[in-house]
Design an enzyme around this catalytic site. Structure first.
Site, PDB file in Angstrom:
ATOM      1  N   HIS A  17      18.985  -1.167   7.836  1.00  0.00           N
ATOM      2  CA  HIS A  17      18.620  -1.334   6.417  1.00  0.00           C
ATOM      3  C   HIS A  17      19.530  -0.466   5.535  1.00  0.00           C
ATOM      4  O   HIS A  17      20.047  -0.920   4.523  1.00  0.00           O
ATOM      5  CB  HIS A  17      17.175  -0.875   6.159  1.00  0.00           C
ATOM      6  N   LYS A  41      -0.754  -7.501   5.655  1.00  0.00           N
ATOM      7  CA  LYS A  41      -0.004  -7.058   6.829  1.00  0.00           C
ATOM      8  C   LYS A  41      -0.553  -5.724   7.290  1.00  0.00           C
ATOM      9  O   LYS A  41      -0.907  -4.874   6.457  1.00  0.00           O
ATOM     10  CB  LYS A  41       1.473  -6.859   6.446  1.00  0.00           C
ATOM     11  N   ARG A  90      21.135 -10.336  11.186  1.00  0.00           N
ATOM     12  CA  ARG A  90      21.475  -9.737  12.474  1.00  0.00           C
ATOM     13  C   ARG A  90      21.948 -10.763  13.500  1.00  0.00           C
ATOM     14  O   ARG A  90      22.814 -10.500  14.311  1.00  0.00           O
ATOM     15  CB  ARG A  90      20.258  -8.998  13.068  1.00  0.00           C
ATOM     16  N   SER A 128      12.501  -2.673  12.734  1.00  0.00           N
ATOM     17  CA  SER A 128      11.440  -1.705  12.446  1.00  0.00           C
ATOM     18  C   SER A 128      10.355  -1.762  13.521  1.00  0.00           C
ATOM     19  O   SER A 128       9.826  -0.728  13.928  1.00  0.00           O
ATOM     20  CB  SER A 128      10.798  -2.002  11.084  1.00  0.00           C
TER      21      SER A 128
HETATM   22  P1  ADP Z   1      10.630  -8.045   6.714  1.00  0.00           P
HETATM   23  O1  ADP Z   1       9.645  -7.033   7.185  1.00  0.00           O
HETATM   24  O2  ADP Z   1      10.238  -8.828   5.500  1.00  0.00           O
HETATM   25  O3  ADP Z   1      11.268  -8.858   7.833  1.00  0.00           O
HETATM   26  P2  ADP Z   1      12.584  -6.028   6.743  1.00  0.00           P
HETATM   27  O4  ADP Z   1      12.201  -4.856   5.968  1.00  0.00           O
HETATM   28  O5  ADP Z   1      12.511  -5.938   8.230  1.00  0.00           O
HETATM   29  O6  ADP Z   1      11.818  -7.253   6.150  1.00  0.00           O
HETATM   30  O7  ADP Z   1      14.070  -6.451   6.408  1.00  0.00           O
HETATM   31  C1  ADP Z   1      14.536  -6.678   5.105  1.00  0.00           C
HETATM   32  C2  ADP Z   1      15.914  -7.256   5.197  1.00  0.00           C
HETATM   33  O8  ADP Z   1      16.733  -6.410   5.975  1.00  0.00           O
HETATM   34  C3  ADP Z   1      16.008  -8.636   5.865  1.00  0.00           C
HETATM   35  O9  ADP Z   1      16.994  -9.381   5.215  1.00  0.00           O
HETATM   36  C4  ADP Z   1      16.433  -8.309   7.270  1.00  0.00           C
HETATM   37  O10 ADP Z   1      17.137  -9.369   7.886  1.00  0.00           O
HETATM   38  C5  ADP Z   1      17.349  -7.130   7.019  1.00  0.00           C
HETATM   39  N1  ADP Z   1      17.485  -6.274   8.191  1.00  0.00           N
HETATM   40  C6  ADP Z   1      16.515  -5.760   8.952  1.00  0.00           C
HETATM   41  N2  ADP Z   1      17.020  -5.020   9.959  1.00  0.00           N
HETATM   42  C7  ADP Z   1      18.376  -5.085   9.828  1.00  0.00           C
HETATM   43  C8  ADP Z   1      19.480  -4.559  10.579  1.00  0.00           C
HETATM   44  N3  ADP Z   1      19.295  -3.830  11.678  1.00  0.00           N
HETATM   45  N4  ADP Z   1      20.736  -4.826  10.136  1.00  0.00           N
HETATM   46  C9  ADP Z   1      20.923  -5.586   9.042  1.00  0.00           C
HETATM   47  N5  ADP Z   1      19.935  -6.128   8.304  1.00  0.00           N
HETATM   48  C10 ADP Z   1      18.666  -5.888   8.688  1.00  0.00           C
END
Ligand code: ADP
Length: 158
Positions: A17, A41, A90, A128
């Site tokens: 992120h 959630k 990803r 996450s």
């Molecule tokens: P959600 O919980 O809605 O899936 P996240 O907070 O996990 O959202 O992710 C928000 C954004 O960050 C999404 O576009 C997701 O694809 C991207 N993202 C999550 N992890 C990574 C990562 N390791 N590398 C690049 N982008 C990521």
């Protein structure tokens, strides 16, 4: 002035992120990190904690604002006068989901564009939920999350 909204749960913020935020902040005049407040959630960290951890991680970036929002991302984008949604990709699984999301958002708000940044290979497997699993089982999350997040989460390790 071009502002992009990077929305997500960030529960917790990972190195993947943070990399998207940093690269986005070089591409746009301003990045708004929108932490989705979704009471349906089952969350790990309260939104307030997620926000303060993200703020700590981006404190060197002058053009990044962090706030929470409820409801549809497109409505929040409109409220903030934002015309670009920034997302991270990803793999092909992300693509399937992100494609649907972007198409739906385009139907909801014609003037909103979704821009994707490909993850760096070293962050491609970081999620996450993976971080939460590792943490629950006493593993080391140093390689997965920025230092302030790692320090904060260390109190959850028994
Ligand atoms: P959600 O919980 O809605 O899936 P996240 O907070 O996990 O959202 O992710 C928000 C954004 O960050 C999404 O576009 C997701 O694809 C991207 N993202 C999550 N992890 C990574 C990562 N390791 N590398 C690049 N982008 C990521």
């Amino acid at each position: 002035m071009k502002t992009a909204l990077y929305a997500g749960s960030f529960d917790p913020l990972t190195k993947g992120h943070l990399d998207i935020i940093m690269r986005g902040s070089n591409l746009f005049d301003k990045i708004i990190v929108g932490v989705a407040q979704n009471d349906q959630k089952s969350n790990f960290l309260p939104v307030k904690e997620r926000i303060s951890l993200i703020r700590e991680c981006v404190c060197d970036l002058q053009n990044v604002e962090v706030c929470s929002y409820e409801g549809l991302t497109v409505n929040f984008a409109k409220e903030k006068n934002v015309s670009v949604l920034l997302r991270g990709l990803r793999n092909t699984t992300d693509f399937e989901y992100e494609n649907q999301l972007a198409q739906n958002n385009a139907l909801l708000a014609q003037d909103l564009e979704t821009v994707f940044l490909l993850t760096k290979p070293e962050y491609a497997c970081i999620t996450s939920s993976g971080v939460k699993d590792i943490l629950k089982n006493g593993g080391n999350i140093t390689k997965f999350v920025p230092e302030p997040v790692q320090k904060y989460l260390s109190k959850f390790i028994s």
